[in-house]
Scaffold this active site. Sequence first.
Site, PDB file in Angstrom:
ATOM      1  N   CYS A 119      32.922  37.265  24.231  1.00 55.05           N
ATOM      2  CA  CYS A 119      32.790  38.700  24.449  1.00 55.05           C
ATOM      3  C   CYS A 119      33.459  39.404  23.286  1.00 55.05           C
ATOM      4  O   CYS A 119      34.262  38.802  22.584  1.00 55.05           O
ATOM      5  CB  CYS A 119      33.450  39.106  25.765  1.00 55.05           C
ATOM      6  SG  CYS A 119      33.025  40.794  26.265  1.00 55.05           S
ATOM      7  N   LYS A 194      28.427  39.672  36.972  1.00 54.26           N
ATOM      8  CA  LYS A 194      29.774  40.182  36.694  1.00 54.26           C
ATOM      9  C   LYS A 194      29.797  41.661  37.042  1.00 54.26           C
ATOM     10  O   LYS A 194      29.056  42.455  36.479  1.00 54.26           O
ATOM     11  CB  LYS A 194      30.119  39.971  35.224  1.00 54.26           C
ATOM     12  CG  LYS A 194      31.465  40.566  34.854  1.00 54.26           C
ATOM     13  CD  LYS A 194      31.885  40.209  33.458  1.00 54.26           C
ATOM     14  CE  LYS A 194      33.198  40.880  33.117  1.00 54.26           C
ATOM     15  NZ  LYS A 194      33.652  40.545  31.768  1.00 54.26           N
ATOM     16  N   ARG A 216      33.282  50.292  32.055  1.00 54.79           N
ATOM     17  CA  ARG A 216      32.222  49.342  31.733  1.00 54.79           C
ATOM     18  C   ARG A 216      31.020  49.441  32.683  1.00 54.79           C
ATOM     19  O   ARG A 216      30.206  48.536  32.769  1.00 54.79           O
ATOM     20  CB  ARG A 216      32.778  47.916  31.795  1.00 54.79           C
ATOM     21  CG  ARG A 216      33.984  47.674  30.917  1.00 54.79           C
ATOM     22  CD  ARG A 216      34.121  46.211  30.572  1.00 54.79           C
ATOM     23  NE  ARG A 216      35.458  45.813  30.186  1.00 54.79           N
ATOM     24  CZ  ARG A 216      36.069  46.182  29.060  1.00 54.79           C
ATOM     25  NH1 ARG A 216      35.466  46.977  28.202  1.00 54.79           N
ATOM     26  NH2 ARG A 216      37.289  45.746  28.799  1.00 54.79           N
ATOM     27  N   LYS A 247      31.664  36.864  39.453  1.00 58.64           N
ATOM     28  CA  LYS A 247      32.987  37.399  39.149  1.00 58.64           C
ATOM     29  C   LYS A 247      33.086  38.851  39.576  1.00 58.64           C
ATOM     30  O   LYS A 247      32.177  39.615  39.236  1.00 58.64           O
ATOM     31  CB  LYS A 247      33.185  37.270  37.637  1.00 58.64           C
ATOM     32  CG  LYS A 247      34.439  37.876  37.095  1.00 58.64           C
ATOM     33  CD  LYS A 247      34.411  37.703  35.610  1.00 58.64           C
ATOM     34  CE  LYS A 247      35.606  38.363  34.994  1.00 58.64           C
ATOM     35  NZ  LYS A 247      35.584  38.241  33.554  1.00 58.64           N
ATOM     36  N   TYR A 312      43.753  31.213  37.869  1.00 59.69           N
ATOM     37  CA  TYR A 312      45.049  31.152  37.193  1.00 59.69           C
ATOM     38  C   TYR A 312      46.002  30.202  37.916  1.00 59.69           C
ATOM     39  O   TYR A 312      47.019  29.802  37.370  1.00 59.69           O
ATOM     40  CB  TYR A 312      45.652  32.562  37.091  1.00 59.69           C
ATOM     41  CG  TYR A 312      44.757  33.484  36.292  1.00 59.69           C
ATOM     42  CD1 TYR A 312      44.716  33.405  34.907  1.00 59.69           C
ATOM     43  CD2 TYR A 312      43.906  34.396  36.928  1.00 59.69           C
ATOM     44  CE1 TYR A 312      43.876  34.207  34.166  1.00 59.69           C
ATOM     45  CE2 TYR A 312      43.060  35.215  36.197  1.00 59.69           C
ATOM     46  CZ  TYR A 312      43.041  35.114  34.815  1.00 59.69           C
ATOM     47  OH  TYR A 312      42.198  35.898  34.089  1.00 59.69           O
TER      48      TYR A 312
HETATM   49  C1  PBG Z   1      35.739  40.539  29.471  1.00 58.44           C
HETATM   50  C2  PBG Z   1      36.464  39.879  30.569  1.00 58.44           C
HETATM   51  C3  PBG Z   1      37.213  40.478  31.573  1.00 58.44           C
HETATM   52  C4  PBG Z   1      37.700  39.466  32.389  1.00 58.44           C
HETATM   53  C5  PBG Z   1      37.255  38.277  31.854  1.00 58.44           C
HETATM   54  N1  PBG Z   1      36.464  38.553  30.735  1.00 58.44           N
HETATM   55  C6  PBG Z   1      37.610  41.848  31.804  1.00 58.44           C
HETATM   56  C7  PBG Z   1      36.753  42.982  31.753  1.00 58.44           C
HETATM   57  O1  PBG Z   1      35.537  42.903  31.921  1.00 58.44           O
HETATM   58  O2  PBG Z   1      37.343  44.026  31.562  1.00 58.44           O
HETATM   59  C8  PBG Z   1      38.546  39.657  33.603  1.00 58.44           C
HETATM   60  C9  PBG Z   1      39.207  38.453  34.140  1.00 58.44           C
HETATM   61  C10 PBG Z   1      40.301  38.742  35.078  1.00 58.44           C
HETATM   62  O3  PBG Z   1      40.504  39.877  35.547  1.00 58.44           O
HETATM   63  O4  PBG Z   1      41.009  37.787  35.412  1.00 58.44           O
HETATM   64  N2  PBG Z   1      35.561  39.717  28.370  1.00 58.44           N
END
Ligand code: PBG
Length: 323
Positions: A119, A194, A216, A247, A312
Site C-alpha cells: 500500500c 476491507k 478513506r 478486515k 497482533y
Molecule cells: C493500510 C492499512 C491499514 C491497516 C492495515 N493496512 C490502515 C488503514 O487503512 O488506515 C490497519 C490494520 C490495523 O488496524 O491493525 N495500508
Amino acid sequence: MFPIERPRRLRQSENLRRLVRETRLSPDGLIYPVFVKPGEGRRDPIKSMPGIYQWSPDTLVEHLTEVYHGGVRSFLLFGIPSHKDSVGSDAYDPNGIVQVALRQLKEALPEAVLIADLCLCEYTDHGHCGVLVGDRVDNDPTLDLLARAAVEQAKAGATVVAPSDMMDGRVQAIRRALDQAGYPDVPIMSYAAKYASGFYGPFREAAENTPAFGDRRAYQMDPANRREALREVMLDLEEGADMLIVKPALPYLDVLSDIRQAVEVPVAAYQVSGEFAMIEAAAQNGWIERERVIMESVTSISRAGADMIISYWAPEVSRWLQG
Ligand code: PBG
C-alpha cells in the site's frame, strides 16, 4: 424430545468437551503483523497497542526469530519510511525500508512466509493510499506504483504480496507486473473486503499513516455493505488473487462467513489494531479476563470461517495453544 435429548451430556468434562469441539486452532494458521522502520537497535513502543513495537531491521530479525521458534511461521510486514513524499517512493525503492527488512529476514529465516503489505499510505506525505489529483485518490496511476512496489518486494524476498489499498484493478496490475518481472510464483493475498473502519485507529499511530485530510471512505468499503463484499471478492479472484483477506475481523464475521461459503481459495481475517486495543484496555482495567477473551475472539473468527488469522496476539496465542 426431552428428556431423551440432553446436549449437556457432552459437556460434562474437559476431555469430553475437547473431543467434540468443532473449532480447533493451530499456530499454523496464524499470521503476525509487524512494523519496521530504519535505524538500529530500535524497539519503540506504540502507546495505543501495549506490547507492540516499531522495530528496526536488526531487532525485527531477532524478535521474529524468537517468534518463529515459538510456532508462528508467517509474518505480515508494514514499513515506516524515514522519508515520505507525494508519490510514496520508498514503497518501490529497492532500498526502501520493507525491502531492506525483507532481505535480512529472508536470510535469517529462509523458510518463513514473509507477506509484504502492499500500500502507499505509509509512504505518502498526505497519508492516502494512492496518488492524488486535487483531493481525490487517482485510481489508475496508482496501479503502476503498486505494481512497481510488488516487484521490488518480490525481488527482496517476499513470499507473498498483500495489496491493502482498495484501488480497483490492482490485483490484475500486480499479477501482470510480477509475471513480467519473472515472479509468476509469488502469490497475491488481496485485502478484498476491507472496510473504512474506525477500528484502524491505533494502527495509524503504529504505522504513522493518518490521512492529512479527509478519510478513506472513497476507496475502502462502507461498513453497512455485505453483498458488496462478494462483488469485491469475485473481482479480485477474476483478476488473479490467490488468497483473500477480510478486515476488520470481529465486527465483520457475517461477511467472513459469506465469503468462506462462496469461494474455494484460502480466506484470512485481520483482527485489527482497534480490536486488539479494546481488549487490552479492558483487561488492563480488570474488566475482562485477558487470555480468555483473546482466545474466545480468535476462536470466533475461526468458527466464522477464517482459514488464517492475522493477529497482533499471534505469538502469545501460539504459546497458549501449545501450552
Ligand atoms: C493500510 C492499512 C491499514 C491497516 C492495515 N493496512 C490502515 C488503514 O487503512 O488506515 C490497519 C490494520 C490495523 O488496524 O491493525 N495500508
